[in-house]
Design a protein around this motif. Structure first.
Motif, mmCIF file in Angstrom:
data_model
loop_
_atom_site.group_PDB
_atom_site.id
_atom_site.type_symbol
_atom_site.label_atom_id
_atom_site.label_comp_id
_atom_site.label_asym_id
_atom_site.label_seq_id
_atom_site.Cartn_x
_atom_site.Cartn_y
_atom_site.Cartn_z
ATOM 1 N N LYS A 40 0.838 -1.199 0.000
ATOM 2 C CA LYS A 40 0.000 0.000 0.000
ATOM 3 C C LYS A 40 0.871 1.246 0.000
ATOM 4 O O LYS A 40 1.857 1.318 0.727
ATOM 5 C CB LYS A 40 -0.915 0.013 1.235
ATOM 6 N N LEU A 143 -3.543 3.699 5.917
ATOM 7 C CA LEU A 143 -2.806 2.510 5.484
ATOM 8 C C LEU A 143 -2.937 1.333 6.438
ATOM 9 O O LEU A 143 -2.266 0.315 6.250
ATOM 10 C CB LEU A 143 -1.323 2.869 5.322
ATOM 11 N N ARG A 150 3.873 -0.942 3.691
ATOM 12 C CA ARG A 150 3.136 0.321 3.700
ATOM 13 C C ARG A 150 4.109 1.483 3.561
ATOM 14 O O ARG A 150 5.118 1.544 4.274
ATOM 15 C CB ARG A 150 2.334 0.454 4.997
#
Length: 421
Positions: A40, A143, A150
């Protein structure tokens, strides 16, 4: 009768299977699993009033950011879940308390719809304050969840205007949660205070800081950071080199981080067995203002100080990281019990701090070590740096020698004929 019953049962079983497939698509479970493990990334963009300044290749900082975002959105890997958050994009007034709450998620973190994301970016106009700290806190929440890596990529052109919520302390707080979130920062102006703050934010989470003053640089750097999120996560191991090879840490294959003082050297040791090849690379970053014209030298030397091979890299102030590498194949041995050779890796930099810039802590250093099976006839590669090209060079030299003799003989013969006539 029995045949008909079996046929009816088979048809019922088939219908049940098809019904189950409609109700519970096979891809649903797999998609959920993939989504949970997907990397992400959230791009956090400063949309404060100063982003209207026109000092990015003749255009505004905001226009450069929009161009970079559009190019990055086109090239984002399919497996990356990407979102966009803004700070200072919506409040036009002068009330500091209200302005310091001005952060919003422009595009949610998830599977990317490139058209929708680009449309959202196109609406942005430089507006208000610079609440970096609050934006980072919200981005960390955006996130949450999942097992993938992340990353936050923060693009800003100025200091946070919402103290006392220090964004550097916010970054340390995020790092202390142990959620494995990395913040990379990009500064659009060569301002010392901005650079110090953005560097501190990146350092707190193991990220990187980059100073960017051109549109292409901005697009390239943001794209690199998004692409990197899709790569397998390799956690660097902190190590501490020494000023001399004696007593230096012995490293295995892996990725290592250290700090190196300005103009100093660090030593590390690697054991290389006969028939193996040592591959090493090093990157030294300028995380503060440095004087132009600098370099990094990576040498492989014996424990007695004799140089085996070296790699060099130089810079002129246009990049924040200088890298170089080397390869050393050790020849095979007829003795099966031949001991490994201890190779000393020496890293030296020629960075110098600009006037008034602190020299401590040292510059961030990243060292990659890989010991693999070596090529055939490794001794030739180590001795001459040519490998099989040595034989080609020898053939060319011999051919040139023979051609020279023939040409000399032919010239003398023609001269003799000319004199006779």
């Amino acid at each position: 009768m029995i045949t008909r019953q079996r046929l009816a049962a088979g048809i019922c079983a088939l219908l049940a299977t098809l019904t189950a497939g409609v109700a519970f698509p096979a891809g649903a479970v797999a998609d959920e699993t993939d989504s949970a493990a997907s990397p992400k990334v959230e791009l956090v963009l400063d949309v404060s009033g100063s982003m209207s300044a026109k000092d990015m290749d003749g255009g505004s900082r905001m226009a450069a950011a929009k161009q970079a975002f559009n190019e990055v959105l086109d090239a984002t890997p399919e497996e990356v879940q990407l979102g966009i958050r803004t700070l200072g994009a919506n409040y036009h007034g002068n009330d500091r308390k209200t302005g310091c709450k001005d952060t919003a998620q422009l595009y949610p973190v998830g599977t990317l719809n490139r058209t929708e994301a680009k449309t959202a970016v196109a609406t942005l106009t430089p507006t208000g304050w610079t609440p970096i700290g609050p934006a980072l806190l919200k981005a960390a929440d955006d996130l949450n969840g999942g097992d993938g890596s992340r990353h936050i990529v923060l693009i800003s052109d100025g200091e946070d205007t919402c103290q006392p919520l220090d964004p550097c302390e916010v970054a340390r707080e995020i790092a202390a949660k142990g959620i494995g979130l990395t913040i990379d920062t990009l500064g659009l102006v060569p301002d010392a205070k901005t650079r110090d703050q953005l560097s501190c934010i990146a350092d707190a989470t193991g990220g990187t800081y980059t100073s960017v003053q051109h549109k292409e640089e901005l697009s390239d750097r943001v794209g690199q950071l998004v692409d990197r999120a899709a790569d397998p996560v390799v956690t660097p191991v902190a190590t501490e080199g020494t000023a001399q090879c004696t007593g230096a840490p012995t490293l295995k294959s892996g990725l290592y981080t250290d700090r190196e003082e300005f103009g100093k050297q660090r030593f590390y040791r690697v054991d290389v067995d006969p028939g193996q090849e040592l591959r090493a690379s090093v990157s030294v970053g300028a995380d503060r203002e440095v004087n132009p014209d600098y370099g990094v030298l990576l040498r492989a030397v014996t424990v007695h100080g004799r140089e085996i091979v070296r790699g060099e890299g130089t810079g002129n102030g246009r990049t924040d990281v200088i890298s170089t590498g080397l390869r050393y194949p050790k020849a095979e041995s007829d003795d099966d019990n031949a001991p490994a050779e201890t190779v000393c890796l020496q890293v030296t930099n020629s960075f110098s701090a600009a006037s008034g810039v602190k020299t401590t802590p040292g510059l961030p250093l990243e060292l990659t070590v890989d010991v693999v099976d070596g090529p055939s006839k490794a001794s030739d590669v180590a001795s001459f740096g040519l490998g099989r090209g040595w034989w080609l060079l020898g053939a060319l030299v011999l051919t040139g020698f023979v051609a020279g003799l023939l040409w000399g003989w032919l010239s003398r013969w023609r001269l003799a004929v000319w004199r006779t006539n």
